[in-house]
Design an enzyme around this catalytic site. Structure first.
Site, PDB file in Angstrom:
ATOM      1  N   CYS A  60       1.113  -1.023   0.232  1.00 23.58           N
ATOM      2  CA  CYS A  60       0.025  -0.029   0.191  1.00 23.58           C
ATOM      3  C   CYS A  60       0.861   1.570   0.056  1.00 23.58           C
ATOM      4  O   CYS A  60       2.254   1.161   0.025  1.00 23.58           O
ATOM      5  CB  CYS A  60      -1.103  -0.161   1.529  1.00 23.58           C
ATOM      6  N   ARG A 108       1.631   1.026  -6.001  1.00 26.27           N
ATOM      7  CA  ARG A 108       1.429  -0.044  -5.085  1.00 26.27           C
ATOM      8  C   ARG A 108       0.416  -0.236  -4.357  1.00 26.27           C
ATOM      9  O   ARG A 108       0.202  -1.081  -3.652  1.00 26.27           O
ATOM     10  CB  ARG A 108       2.407   1.396  -3.287  1.00 26.27           C
ATOM     11  N   TRP A 137      -3.945  -2.250  -1.614  1.00 29.57           N
ATOM     12  CA  TRP A 137      -4.071  -3.384  -2.686  1.00 29.57           C
ATOM     13  C   TRP A 137      -4.514  -4.441  -1.150  1.00 29.57           C
ATOM     14  O   TRP A 137      -3.855  -4.533   0.223  1.00 29.57           O
ATOM     15  CB  TRP A 137      -2.783  -3.162  -2.447  1.00 29.57           C
ATOM     16  N   ASN A 175       0.557   0.098   5.730  1.00 28.70           N
ATOM     17  CA  ASN A 175       0.808  -0.439   4.619  1.00 28.70           C
ATOM     18  C   ASN A 175       1.408  -1.827   5.750  1.00 28.70           C
ATOM     19  O   ASN A 175       2.242  -1.255   7.022  1.00 28.70           O
ATOM     20  CB  ASN A 175       1.778   0.164   4.210  1.00 28.70           C
ATOM     21  N   GLY A 176       0.944  -3.284   5.710  1.00 30.95           N
ATOM     22  CA  GLY A 176       2.071  -4.201   6.353  1.00 30.95           C
ATOM     23  C   GLY A 176       0.417  -5.162   6.769  1.00 30.95           C
ATOM     24  O   GLY A 176      -1.092  -4.705   6.215  1.00 30.95           O
ATOM     25  N   GLU A 223      13.243 -14.214 -17.221  1.00 34.27           N
ATOM     26  CA  GLU A 223      13.098 -12.926 -17.075  1.00 34.27           C
ATOM     27  C   GLU A 223      12.012 -12.695 -18.037  1.00 34.27           C
ATOM     28  O   GLU A 223      10.704 -12.236 -18.337  1.00 34.27           O
ATOM     29  CB  GLU A 223      14.751 -12.391 -17.163  1.00 34.27           C
ATOM     30  N   LYS A 282       8.166 -11.458 -16.650  1.00 33.25           N
ATOM     31  CA  LYS A 282       7.665 -10.479 -18.335  1.00 33.25           C
ATOM     32  C   LYS A 282       6.521 -10.745 -18.456  1.00 33.25           C
ATOM     33  O   LYS A 282       5.334 -10.169 -19.004  1.00 33.25           O
ATOM     34  CB  LYS A 282       8.453  -9.526 -18.529  1.00 33.25           C
ATOM     35  N   GLU A 285       3.436 -11.172 -16.137  1.00 32.74           N
ATOM     36  CA  GLU A 285       2.805 -10.909 -14.840  1.00 32.74           C
ATOM     37  C   GLU A 285       2.516  -9.339 -15.215  1.00 32.74           C
ATOM     38  O   GLU A 285       1.070  -8.900 -14.956  1.00 32.74           O
ATOM     39  CB  GLU A 285       4.159 -10.326 -14.159  1.00 32.74           C
ATOM     40  N   HIS A 327      11.499 -33.407 -21.972  1.00 31.56           N
ATOM     41  CA  HIS A 327      11.902 -34.090 -21.061  1.00 31.56           C
ATOM     42  C   HIS A 327      10.570 -33.874 -20.467  1.00 31.56           C
ATOM     43  O   HIS A 327      10.256 -33.584 -19.344  1.00 31.56           O
ATOM     44  CB  HIS A 327      13.026 -33.954 -19.991  1.00 31.56           C
ATOM     45  N   LYS A 380       4.820  -3.531  -6.281  1.00 33.30           N
ATOM     46  CA  LYS A 380       5.746  -3.098  -6.964  1.00 33.30           C
ATOM     47  C   LYS A 380       7.257  -3.619  -5.448  1.00 33.30           C
ATOM     48  O   LYS A 380       8.342  -3.670  -5.682  1.00 33.30           O
ATOM     49  CB  LYS A 380       6.573  -1.430  -6.893  1.00 33.30           C
TER      50      LYS A 380
END
Length: 617
Positions: A5, A37, A86, A112-113, A492, A496, A499, A515, A612
């Site tokens: 947040c 955020r 969030w 936040n938390g 990577e 990318k 997400e 395999h 983020k």
């Protein structure tokens, strides 16, 4: 679980520069810069300087919509706080949006938390007669402060008692009618930074939210608690006592425009284009600072080298491992930070731990770092945020100097992490004696071209990367395959793609595909090959295997030996030395993800369920 947040607070001198709606304007602007955020609900609380009452406005939705509906900018007051959320505890609703208040509306706070013991605290407070309105863990804190402030000698003592009872992680900002000139704060694990100015003081989750008003900051440590007014800041640590702010103060040279879009439609594409400048800044900083040389000398004397990181930073760690092993012949063990308990018993005084974190606040990496440090390991940190927790607690820290990165998807911070890791590998090679002075100078000179290579790669590939998403933006799955250095770059690439576009994407060493993963291949299944110069022959056979099953094979490769590859489509990148291949191969992958998200009608800067900075486990 992860959470994120954004918090901002401002205290402006009533008799100096505080017009009626100034604080509301600063808070709303700050929330806009913190929206990366969290963006499912938003709210503000200001103390009306005339009535001395708290005005709370909040609601479900993004800042622009909620601010317009509730007229944030017409909220009077010179002292206030804001929050962009969030959701974790409680769905994103008007009631669950922050700020939260006590029973009487005399206390408002943002958080936040996660408060782990909120259920037991809530039970206690319900028994004492408190009435709750939301489903959040945060509201418990407002009522707890109300309860303890009423039995303490002053509000701050009640606030301190409340904080000492909280379990979990938190960054808190509180305004109250009992002391309307102050904002009270506390920090544990979640980031919180004080901004200092002549007749105004600020606090926020991140520096860019305050850059327009100051470049002087005081990062808060875990256990810090205190208050700020327009002209004073008081900080004490619950374990270490009063903090001397002068010693903690830092200056940053970021400019406000560095945190804005600058005419681009999204932060992500802006930050992809900023990579040449970011890498130039990183390289010049590394050359002018001997920290990396000192750290390499120390690491070279250790028996064991570990790298701890998460997400994109983990992939940068794998590239760093590749170059250290290639140049020095020393084995490196790279692990995902949240798995640190499985390796911590291996750490001792003969261990060097390289920790990589864009924000310097990644909680899993912080815990891996602290565990390793407690066992005698020496910590070398690579981070982009000066004064972050990891930066402060590591034995050695090298800043990435990438500038602010606002887009949730890491772009420029990945390649600057790779550059720092590569420079560390070269310096380690020299310290250990695996390369001589001439070879060292040649490698450093090669890396100096990384900004140019990124620029060339963007120019060469952007055209096709704009068109390509039309072919597979409706696909359900994509593979990214590579060998050698191409493997972490493929990891990577898949991250990318996932997400930002929400298309299922997986990465494997190309030799592993037969395999199991090859069972999913059907006609026109997209398979990208990340081709590095030392893997052409092996990759050619893997491409042939996929072609034989009618996959739509695409090779990212330089012009060299293209005739041997024979994919259905080749995307040509600059021909470079092995040390520079990340800078030629990664930009087209970033562009591909970005333009695919745009074609699918998605916001690349605010991918769903992501944030983020990951600040709790």
């Amino acid at each position: 679980m992860f959470i994120l947040c954004g918090i901002i607070g401002v205290a402006i001198d009533v008799n100096n520069n505080c017009s009626e709606f100034k604080a509301a304007e600063i808070i709303t602007k700050g929330l806009k810069s913190l929206e990366y955020r969290g963006y499912d609900s938003v709210g503000i609380a200001l103390i009306d300087k005339n009535t001395r009452k708290i005005i709370v406005k909040k609601g479900k939705g993004k800042l622009d919509d909620v601010s317009k509906e509730y007229s944030f900018l017409l909220t009077p007051g010179c002292i206030g706080i804001g929050h962009t959320r969030w959701a974790t505890h409680g769905a994103p609703t008007n009631i669950n949006a922050h700020p939260h208040t006590d029973c009487k509306g005399d206390i408002a706070l943002v958080h936040n938390g996660i408060i782990k013991n909120f259920l037991s605290l809530k039970k206690m407070l319900l028994n004492s007669g408190h009435t709750f309105k939301s489903d959040t863990d945060t509201e418990v804190v407002a009522h707890l402060i109300e309860e303890l402030a009423s039995t303490s000698s002053n509000f701050y003592e009640g606030f301190k008692k409340s904080i000492s009872m909280l379990e979990g992680s938190f960054a808190l900002a509180v305004v109250t009618t009992y002391e309307p000139e102050k904002i009270f704060f506390a920090k544990k694990e979640s980031p919180l930074i004080i901004g200092l100015s002549k007749s105004s003081n600020f606090l926020a989750s991140d520096i860019p939210a305050m850059l327009e008003y100051t470049n002087e900051f005081v990062p808060l440590n875990d256990g810090d608690i205190g208050w700020l007014s327009p002209r004073e800041v008081f900080i004490e640590n619950l374990k270490a006592g009063i903090v001397e702010i002068r010693k903690r103060k830092i200056l940053v040279d970021w400019k406000p425009e560095m945190a804005k879009k600058g005419g681009y439609p999204h932060y992500m594409i802006k930050e992809i284009y900023e990579q040449p400048l970011a890498l130039k800044s990183t390289f010049e900083g590394l050359i002018s600072d001997e920290t990396i040389i000192e750290a390499a000398d120390l690491i070279s004397k250790k028996d064991k080298i570990f790298i701890a990181a998460a997400g994109t930073s983990y992939h940068a760690g794998l590239v760093t491992k590749y170059f250290i092993e290639k140049i020095t012949g020393r084995a490196v063990y790279t692990f995902i930070s949240s798995e640190y308990k499985n390796i911590e018993y291996l750490v001792d005084n003969d261990t060097a731990i390289i920790v990589i974190s864009q924000s310097g606040e990644t909680i899993d990496t912080i815990k891996a770092m602290r565990s390793s440090k407690n066992r005698g390991g020496v910590i070398f940190a690579i981070t982009n945020v000066i004064g972050s927790t990891i930066g402060r607690e590591a034995n050695y820290v090298v800043p990435m100097r990438a500038g602010p990165e606002i887009g949730v998807a890491a772009t420029k911070t990945f390649l600057t992490q790779v550059l720092v890791g590569s420079m560390l590998a070269v310096n380690l090679g020299k310290s250990i004696g695996k390369i001589n002075e001439t070879e060292y100078n040649q490698m450093i000179n090669t890396l100096s071209y990384s900004p140019n290579i990124v620029g060339s790669s963007i120019s060469m590939t952007e055209g096709i990367m704009k068109k390509l998403p039309e072919r597979f933006s409706s696909k359900n799955s994509i593979y990214f395959l590579g060998r050698g250095l191409g493997v972490p770059l493929a990891y990577e690439a898949a991250l990318k793609m996932k997400e930002i576009t929400y298309i299922h994407a997986e990465a494997y060493p190309a030799g592993e595909s037969k395999h199991g993963p090859i069972a999913l291949i059907e006609k026109d299944f997209p398979v990208f090959f990340v081709v590095t110069k030392d893997t052409y022959e092996e990759i050619a056979s893997n491409i042939a295997e996929m072609n034989a099953r009618d996959a739509y094979t695409i090779a990212l490769a330089s012009e060299e030996k293209l005739e041997n590859l024979q994919p259905r489509l080749t995307i040509t990148v600059p021909k470079v030395d092995l040390l520079l291949e990340p800078y030629s191969l990664i930009p087209p992958i970033q562009l591909l993800s970005y333009y695919t998200a745009v074609v699918r009608g998605l916001d690349p800067d605010k991918p769903r369920n992501l944030a983020k900075t990951v600040t709790v486990e």
